[in-house]
Design a protein around this motif. Sequence first.
Motif, PDB file in Angstrom:
ATOM      1  N   GLN A 188       0.827  -1.206   0.000  1.00 14.64           N
ATOM      2  CA  GLN A 188       0.000   0.000   0.000  1.00 14.64           C
ATOM      3  C   GLN A 188       0.865   1.261   0.000  1.00 14.64           C
ATOM      4  OE1 GLN A 188      -3.666   0.504   0.183  1.00 14.64           O
ATOM      5  NE2 GLN A 188      -3.487  -1.507  -0.810  1.00 14.64           N
ATOM      6  N   SER A 189       1.745   1.341  -0.989  1.00 11.94           N
ATOM      7  CA  SER A 189       2.541   2.548  -1.210  1.00 11.94           C
ATOM      8  C   SER A 189       2.102   3.192  -2.511  1.00 11.94           C
ATOM      9  CB  SER A 189       4.028   2.187  -1.292  1.00 11.94           C
ATOM     10  OG  SER A 189       4.287   1.409  -2.455  1.00 11.94           O
ATOM     11  N   VAL A 190       2.576   4.402  -2.762  1.00  8.69           N
ATOM     12  CA  VAL A 190       2.265   5.066  -4.031  1.00  8.69           C
ATOM     13  C   VAL A 190       2.779   4.240  -5.199  1.00  8.69           C
ATOM     14  CG1 VAL A 190       2.725   7.117  -5.427  1.00  8.69           C
ATOM     15  CG2 VAL A 190       2.207   7.360  -2.993  1.00  8.69           C
ATOM     16  N   HIS A 191       3.977   3.687  -5.041  1.00  5.62           N
ATOM     17  CA  HIS A 191       4.563   2.868  -6.101  1.00  5.62           C
ATOM     18  C   HIS A 191       3.689   1.649  -6.392  1.00  5.62           C
ATOM     19  CE1 HIS A 191       7.557  -0.151  -7.672  1.00  5.62           C
ATOM     20  NE2 HIS A 191       7.814   0.878  -8.445  1.00  5.62           N
ATOM     21  N   GLY A 192       3.223   0.978  -5.344  1.00  7.04           N
ATOM     22  CA  GLY A 192       2.364  -0.182  -5.535  1.00  7.04           C
ATOM     23  C   GLY A 192       1.055   0.187  -6.207  1.00  7.04           C
ATOM     24  N   MET A 193       0.470   1.318  -5.821  1.00  7.84           N
ATOM     25  CA  MET A 193      -0.794   1.732  -6.424  1.00  7.84           C
ATOM     26  C   MET A 193      -0.620   2.076  -7.899  1.00  7.84           C
ATOM     27  SD  MET A 193      -3.618   4.475  -5.048  1.00  7.84           S
ATOM     28  CE  MET A 193      -2.634   5.946  -5.370  1.00  7.84           C
ATOM     29  N   LEU A 194       0.494   2.725  -8.247  1.00  8.80           N
ATOM     30  CA  LEU A 194       0.752   3.034  -9.649  1.00  8.80           C
ATOM     31  C   LEU A 194       0.904   1.767 -10.476  1.00  8.80           C
ATOM     32  CD1 LEU A 194       3.246   6.039  -9.353  1.00  8.80           C
ATOM     33  CD2 LEU A 194       0.832   6.115  -9.984  1.00  8.80           C
ATOM     34  N   GLY A 207      -1.636   0.553 -13.597  1.00  6.66           N
ATOM     35  CA  GLY A 207      -1.188   0.116 -14.913  1.00  6.66           C
ATOM     36  C   GLY A 207      -0.344   1.133 -15.641  1.00  6.66           C
ATOM     37  N   VAL A 208       0.345   2.018 -14.900  1.00  9.65           N
ATOM     38  CA  VAL A 208       1.240   2.992 -15.539  1.00  9.65           C
ATOM     39  C   VAL A 208       2.340   2.244 -16.279  1.00  9.65           C
ATOM     40  CG1 VAL A 208       2.825   4.910 -15.114  1.00  9.65           C
ATOM     41  CG2 VAL A 208       0.737   4.687 -13.750  1.00  9.65           C
ATOM     42  N   ASP A 209       2.631   2.664 -17.504  1.00 14.66           N
ATOM     43  CA  ASP A 209       3.626   1.939 -18.294  1.00 14.66           C
ATOM     44  C   ASP A 209       5.011   2.077 -17.677  1.00 14.66           C
ATOM     45  OD1 ASP A 209       5.307   4.091 -19.925  1.00 14.66           O
ATOM     46  OD2 ASP A 209       3.231   4.772 -19.895  1.00 14.66           O
ATOM     47  N   GLU A 210       5.866   1.128 -18.008  1.00 17.53           N
ATOM     48  CA  GLU A 210       7.176   1.020 -17.368  1.00 17.53           C
ATOM     49  C   GLU A 210       8.063   2.235 -17.620  1.00 17.53           C
ATOM     50  OE1 GLU A 210       8.926  -2.638 -18.537  1.00 17.53           O
ATOM     51  OE2 GLU A 210       7.326  -3.883 -17.710  1.00 17.53           O
ATOM     52  N   ALA A 211       7.912   2.884 -18.764  1.00 23.85           N
ATOM     53  CA  ALA A 211       8.740   4.051 -19.058  1.00 23.85           C
ATOM     54  C   ALA A 211       8.327   5.265 -18.234  1.00 23.85           C
ATOM     55  CB  ALA A 211       8.658   4.379 -20.550  1.00 23.85           C
ATOM     56  N   THR A 212       7.028   5.409 -18.010  1.00 23.83           N
ATOM     57  CA  THR A 212       6.507   6.579 -17.278  1.00 23.83           C
ATOM     58  C   THR A 212       6.578   6.395 -15.777  1.00 23.83           C
ATOM     59  OG1 THR A 212       4.979   6.948 -19.115  1.00 23.83           O
ATOM     60  CG2 THR A 212       4.507   8.110 -17.070  1.00 23.83           C
ATOM     61  N   LEU A 213       6.508   5.147 -15.320  1.00 25.58           N
ATOM     62  CA  LEU A 213       6.385   4.870 -13.889  1.00 25.58           C
ATOM     63  C   LEU A 213       7.462   5.531 -13.027  1.00 25.58           C
ATOM     64  CD1 LEU A 213       4.964   3.358 -11.582  1.00 25.58           C
ATOM     65  CD2 LEU A 213       6.373   1.371 -12.119  1.00 25.58           C
ATOM     66  N   PRO A 214       8.759   5.396 -13.324  1.00 31.91           N
ATOM     67  CA  PRO A 214       9.770   5.996 -12.430  1.00 31.91           C
ATOM     68  C   PRO A 214       9.635   7.510 -12.289  1.00 31.91           C
ATOM     69  CG  PRO A 214      10.779   4.430 -13.943  1.00 31.91           C
ATOM     70  CD  PRO A 214       9.391   4.652 -14.432  1.00 31.91           C
ATOM     71  N   VAL A 215       9.373   8.180 -13.403  1.00 33.01           N
ATOM     72  CA  VAL A 215       9.269   9.645 -13.366  1.00 33.01           C
ATOM     73  C   VAL A 215       8.028  10.079 -12.583  1.00 33.01           C
ATOM     74  CG1 VAL A 215       9.033  11.722 -14.779  1.00 33.01           C
ATOM     75  CG2 VAL A 215      10.503   9.852 -15.549  1.00 33.01           C
ATOM     76  N   LEU A 216       6.893   9.443 -12.885  1.00 28.18           N
ATOM     77  CA  LEU A 216       5.655   9.806 -12.194  1.00 28.18           C
ATOM     78  C   LEU A 216       5.756   9.496 -10.706  1.00 28.18           C
ATOM     79  CD1 LEU A 216       2.743  10.773 -12.306  1.00 28.18           C
ATOM     80  CD2 LEU A 216       2.045   8.440 -12.898  1.00 28.18           C
ATOM     81  N   TRP A 217       6.314   8.338 -10.365  1.00 26.38           N
ATOM     82  CA  TRP A 217       6.465   7.975  -8.959  1.00 26.38           C
ATOM     83  C   TRP A 217       7.354   8.967  -8.229  1.00 26.38           C
ATOM     84  CZ3 TRP A 217      11.060   5.678  -6.676  1.00 26.38           C
ATOM     85  CH2 TRP A 217      10.888   5.335  -5.337  1.00 26.38           C
ATOM     86  N   SER A 271       7.870   4.994   0.297  1.00 28.52           N
ATOM     87  CA  SER A 271       8.696   3.805   0.109  1.00 28.52           C
ATOM     88  C   SER A 271       8.201   3.000  -1.089  1.00 28.52           C
ATOM     89  CB  SER A 271       8.648   2.931   1.364  1.00 28.52           C
ATOM     90  OG  SER A 271       9.341   1.709   1.155  1.00 28.52           O
ATOM     91  N   PRO A 272       9.111   2.421  -1.889  1.00 27.75           N
ATOM     92  CA  PRO A 272       8.656   1.571  -2.995  1.00 27.75           C
ATOM     93  C   PRO A 272       7.824   0.392  -2.524  1.00 27.75           C
ATOM     94  CG  PRO A 272      10.995   2.084  -3.211  1.00 27.75           C
ATOM     95  CD  PRO A 272      10.573   2.542  -1.852  1.00 27.75           C
ATOM     96  N   VAL A 273       8.095  -0.057  -1.302  1.00 29.81           N
ATOM     97  CA  VAL A 273       7.393  -1.222  -0.758  1.00 29.81           C
ATOM     98  C   VAL A 273       6.893  -0.891   0.639  1.00 29.81           C
ATOM     99  CG1 VAL A 273       7.518  -3.677  -0.255  1.00 29.81           C
ATOM    100  CG2 VAL A 273       8.993  -2.707  -2.021  1.00 29.81           C
TER     101      VAL A 273
END
Length: 533
Positions: free
Chosen positions: A234-240, A244-254, A293-295
């Motif tokens: 239950q982190s922002v990273h897990g919710m993203l 279904g945010v694509d892998e290229a966008t995920l790091p920047v958006l997170w 946290s990522p996790v």
Amino acid sequence: MRDRRVALVWAAFVAVATVSCVLVLTRDDRLSDLHIYYGALSDLHAGRPLYEYRAANGGPFTYPPFAALLLGPITLVGEGVLQGIWLVATCAAVVAVAGTVGVALSDDRSRRPLLVALAATVLMLSAPVQSNLRFGQVSIFIVLLALLDGTGLVPPRLRGVLVGVAAAIKLTPLLFVVYFLATGRYRDAGRAAATFVACAGLAALVLPAESWIYWTEAVRQTSRIGNLASLGNQSVHGMLLRVGVDEATLPVLWAALVAVICGVALLRARQLAARGRPGHAAVLVGCATVAASPVSWTHHQVWPVLAAMLLVGASGVTQRVAGTALLAAMVVSLGAVLGPVSTRPGVQFLFENARTVGTCLLCLAGFGGVAVAAARGRRRPAARRAWLRVGVTTAVALAFFAVQPLPAGADPTFKAYALDDVANPRYFFVCRGPAECAAYASDAPVTFGTRAEKTKVRVNGVVATRVARLEYYSAPGGAPRSIPLLAAYPGTRTFSFRSASMAQGRLVAYDAAGQPIASYDDELAAALRATTR
């Protein structure tokens, strides 16, 4: 009378703690994380690599090498004895955390004994503490160290040391170093950073090989600790990931979202500390670590439980309703409890991610502002107007999520059907009977169809003879689901499964050598659109 109530509440705490510990000890997989610590450290003492250890359930040792040094003595006793000691220590830590947060719950010293007892009982009932007990986790001790240091309850010359030790065990408390800097506690920040470096340096001297592996490889491999797209994260990273945010966008958006959440939380924490509310400030920073946290597994989420109790203890209808809602989300799984009444994927997504959403809202808008307003002594609004605001806000939020075509979390709706299910009249196949299926088959590795229903989508099809395995991914970053290939009719293999949404779905076929031979993602979404026109 008050002393009697305090005694009754503590009796309730002891009863809940005792029942919880007994239930934990009756499980076959009891204290599974403590078992990983014990096994990994036993291997380390026997000369085997720390980060190559795998428990029977596949779990590795994921903490920095300093944690291995600190936990080293646990192998001096048998694992059964250790389990009992660990459960008692966890319950004691819960009491200590409740005592620390009790100072922030009320300025009235005469009320604190009752509030501490209530806080300890609520904590013991919450999902995060129950998860700490079940898995034998260190998270409750990390929270205690950071909370004592963040609230300034340790002697002035030692402030910052506990945060440094906590960060050397688990990295997320490093945000408290930034909090110390933001509030002008420069010496505390220096002591925290120096302690962290000293602990890591000591581990490097004693365990050089393990330190090199951790800081150059293992620290970046967050996927080692499980499916990050599962609802437990239950982190922002897990919710993203679940969105279904694509892998290229995920790091920047997170990174952008984490920067905003932590920045606002630190700003509000500084305001709270300046107004004499260090307990509120420390809890707010702790909530930011959970969101950022990522996790953030369930046992990490003690901070939002503390924040919910502080909100319930605040003045004003809005604050208490918000605190009650957050506390409910932290005690039970809303996704599981309210799932049957959810008729839209967006609402189901909200229920399943209620802890993440609540923690983020707390950091951005709720908790800090509430406490600052209370400290300024602002006049409370009329009860009717307050309830109206709460009702309108809740209705708007539910309406917004009701129209969202979001995938439903880690997809608790998912089910892969077995051969016995073929006789079910609701079982949807693209073909029925040997002749029809044989005619339907083609040279394509997988031929499938979809059917949309109110709360789920069904996917069914036929596979070619060269397909040996079929897997389905409900969201990027998640573990694949194995789809059984059914010999329902002679010479034909069919499959059928259901999922909450195909918006981010991907179906992959593999040959006998384990090599992927076909992947379907856009085709799944296109087939779904065709069925819903």
